[in-house]
Design an enzyme around this catalytic site. Structure first.
Site, PDB file in Angstrom:
ATOM      1  N   ASP A   1      35.689  -6.370  64.197  1.00  0.00           N
ATOM      2  CA  ASP A   1      36.104  -6.471  62.796  1.00  0.00           C
ATOM      3  C   ASP A   1      37.634  -6.508  62.734  1.00  0.00           C
ATOM      4  O   ASP A   1      38.313  -5.762  63.440  1.00  0.00           O
ATOM      5  CB  ASP A   1      35.559  -5.281  61.998  1.00  0.00           C
ATOM      6  CG  ASP A   1      35.615  -5.522  60.491  1.00  0.00           C
ATOM      7  OD1 ASP A   1      34.537  -5.648  59.878  1.00  0.00           O
ATOM      8  OD2 ASP A   1      36.729  -5.587  59.925  1.00  0.00           O
TER       9      ASP A   1
ATOM     10  N   ASN B   1      25.833  -4.298  54.219  1.00  0.00           N
ATOM     11  CA  ASN B   1      26.126  -4.289  52.789  1.00  0.00           C
ATOM     12  C   ASN B   1      25.493  -5.523  52.167  1.00  0.00           C
ATOM     13  O   ASN B   1      25.684  -6.634  52.667  1.00  0.00           O
ATOM     14  CB  ASN B   1      27.640  -4.289  52.561  1.00  0.00           C
ATOM     15  CG  ASN B   1      28.302  -3.028  53.094  1.00  0.00           C
ATOM     16  OD1 ASN B   1      27.729  -1.950  53.028  1.00  0.00           O
ATOM     17  ND2 ASN B   1      29.497  -3.166  53.649  1.00  0.00           N
TER      18      ASN B   1
ATOM     19  N   GLN C   1      29.249  -5.923  49.577  1.00  0.00           N
ATOM     20  CA  GLN C   1      29.359  -7.076  50.477  1.00  0.00           C
ATOM     21  C   GLN C   1      30.520  -7.971  50.048  1.00  0.00           C
ATOM     22  O   GLN C   1      30.594  -8.376  48.888  1.00  0.00           O
ATOM     23  CB  GLN C   1      28.042  -7.873  50.451  1.00  0.00           C
ATOM     24  CG  GLN C   1      28.040  -9.035  51.427  1.00  0.00           C
ATOM     25  CD  GLN C   1      26.686  -9.763  51.460  1.00  0.00           C
ATOM     26  OE1 GLN C   1      25.778  -9.454  50.692  1.00  0.00           O
ATOM     27  NE2 GLN C   1      26.572 -10.721  52.359  1.00  0.00           N
ATOM     28  N   SER C   2      31.433  -8.262  50.986  1.00  0.00           N
ATOM     29  CA  SER C   2      32.573  -9.120  50.648  1.00  0.00           C
ATOM     30  C   SER C   2      32.504 -10.482  51.318  1.00  0.00           C
ATOM     31  O   SER C   2      33.174 -11.414  50.879  1.00  0.00           O
ATOM     32  CB  SER C   2      33.893  -8.423  50.991  1.00  0.00           C
ATOM     33  OG  SER C   2      33.992  -8.220  52.375  1.00  0.00           O
TER      34      SER C   2
ATOM     35  N   HIS D   1      25.652  -9.800  57.781  1.00  0.00           N
ATOM     36  CA  HIS D   1      26.259  -9.211  58.976  1.00  0.00           C
ATOM     37  C   HIS D   1      25.923  -7.730  59.067  1.00  0.00           C
ATOM     38  O   HIS D   1      25.687  -7.071  58.062  1.00  0.00           O
ATOM     39  CB  HIS D   1      27.776  -9.411  58.971  1.00  0.00           C
ATOM     40  CG  HIS D   1      28.446  -8.991  57.697  1.00  0.00           C
ATOM     41  ND1 HIS D   1      28.461  -9.789  56.572  1.00  0.00           N
ATOM     42  CD2 HIS D   1      29.112  -7.859  57.368  1.00  0.00           C
ATOM     43  CE1 HIS D   1      29.114  -9.167  55.603  1.00  0.00           C
ATOM     44  NE2 HIS D   1      29.512  -7.984  56.053  1.00  0.00           N
TER      45      HIS D   1
ATOM     46  N   HIS E   1      27.510  -4.238  60.491  1.00  0.00           N
ATOM     47  CA  HIS E   1      28.634  -3.495  61.050  1.00  0.00           C
ATOM     48  C   HIS E   1      28.080  -2.499  62.066  1.00  0.00           C
ATOM     49  O   HIS E   1      27.045  -1.866  61.806  1.00  0.00           O
ATOM     50  CB  HIS E   1      29.332  -2.672  59.966  1.00  0.00           C
ATOM     51  CG  HIS E   1      29.947  -3.456  58.854  1.00  0.00           C
ATOM     52  ND1 HIS E   1      31.302  -3.705  58.777  1.00  0.00           N
ATOM     53  CD2 HIS E   1      29.404  -4.032  57.750  1.00  0.00           C
ATOM     54  CE1 HIS E   1      31.566  -4.394  57.665  1.00  0.00           C
ATOM     55  NE2 HIS E   1      30.431  -4.598  57.023  1.00  0.00           N
TER      56      HIS E   1
HETATM   57  P1  5GP Z   1      31.458  -6.571  54.083  1.00  0.00           P
HETATM   58  O1  5GP Z   1      32.433  -5.900  53.157  1.00  0.00           O
HETATM   59  O2  5GP Z   1      31.067  -7.944  53.575  1.00  0.00           O
HETATM   60  O3  5GP Z   1      30.280  -5.732  54.453  1.00  0.00           O
HETATM   61  O4  5GP Z   1      32.225  -6.751  55.448  1.00  0.00           O
HETATM   62  C1  5GP Z   1      33.001  -7.851  55.774  1.00  0.00           C
HETATM   63  C2  5GP Z   1      33.804  -7.459  56.987  1.00  0.00           C
HETATM   64  O5  5GP Z   1      34.295  -8.636  57.599  1.00  0.00           O
HETATM   65  C3  5GP Z   1      35.016  -6.586  56.674  1.00  0.00           C
HETATM   66  O6  5GP Z   1      34.910  -5.368  57.399  1.00  0.00           O
HETATM   67  C4  5GP Z   1      36.209  -7.425  57.111  1.00  0.00           C
HETATM   68  O7  5GP Z   1      37.216  -6.654  57.723  1.00  0.00           O
HETATM   69  C5  5GP Z   1      35.583  -8.404  58.084  1.00  0.00           C
HETATM   70  N1  5GP Z   1      36.226  -9.704  58.121  1.00  0.00           N
HETATM   71  C6  5GP Z   1      36.471 -10.512  57.051  1.00  0.00           C
HETATM   72  N2  5GP Z   1      37.058 -11.663  57.455  1.00  0.00           N
HETATM   73  C7  5GP Z   1      37.195 -11.565  58.809  1.00  0.00           C
HETATM   74  C8  5GP Z   1      37.729 -12.446  59.804  1.00  0.00           C
HETATM   75  O8  5GP Z   1      38.215 -13.542  59.531  1.00  0.00           O
HETATM   76  N3  5GP Z   1      37.697 -11.999  61.101  1.00  0.00           N
HETATM   77  C9  5GP Z   1      37.156 -10.793  61.439  1.00  0.00           C
HETATM   78  N4  5GP Z   1      37.179 -10.467  62.754  1.00  0.00           N
HETATM   79  N5  5GP Z   1      36.636  -9.955  60.530  1.00  0.00           N
HETATM   80  C10 5GP Z   1      36.650 -10.331  59.228  1.00  0.00           C
END
Ligand code: 5GP
Ligand code: ZN
Length: 113
Positions: free
Chosen positions: A29, A86, A93-94, A99, A101
């Protein structure tokens, strides 16, 4: 498709890949929330857990066995770790590509924020 994780899969965006096979890829991440924090994702673009199809069952089972093996490789299997998915807005979820974690090497709190 304008999806950051699809771009990681096809190499358009660089990432620190720790595992790859025909169906999944795992990478660190970019904004780690624990000393060990990597993401395991299906190569198939599935928006979220809500968009899973019945035919994806084996894929999700595969992801969990990959996580088991990576946890051993990264030395967190004995002390334990947290797997987080998420889903949607309330789930936090962003990135709209499903995915998981995997976080470890520190003790986690409950409940999450
Ligand atoms: P979410 O909030 O959707 O559960 O998690 C998305 C995760 O993806 C976040 O922890 C963020 O740091 C990671 N992330 C977003 N864009 C990138 C990227 O371009 N490269 C990597 N390695 N991680 C990313
Ligand atoms: Zn995608």
């Amino acid at each position: 498709m304008d999806c950051v994780f699809c771009k990681i899969i096809n190499g358009e965006i660089p990432s620190n890949i720790i595992y790859e096979d025909q169906k999944v890829i795992a990478f660190k991440d970019q904004n780690p929330q624990a000393p060990i924090h990597f993401l395991v994702i299906p190569k198939k673009h599935i928006e979220s857990n809500d968009k899973l199809e019945d035919s994806d069952k084996e894929l999700i089972g595969h992801i969990f066995t990959v996580i088991r093996d990576l946890a051993r490789e990264f030395g967190i299997s004995e002390d334990g770790y947290r797997i987080v998915n998420n889903t949607g807005e309330d789930g936090g979820q962003s990135v709209a590509h499903m995915h998981f974690h995997v976080l470890g090497k520190r003790s986690m709190q409950w409940p999450p924020g």
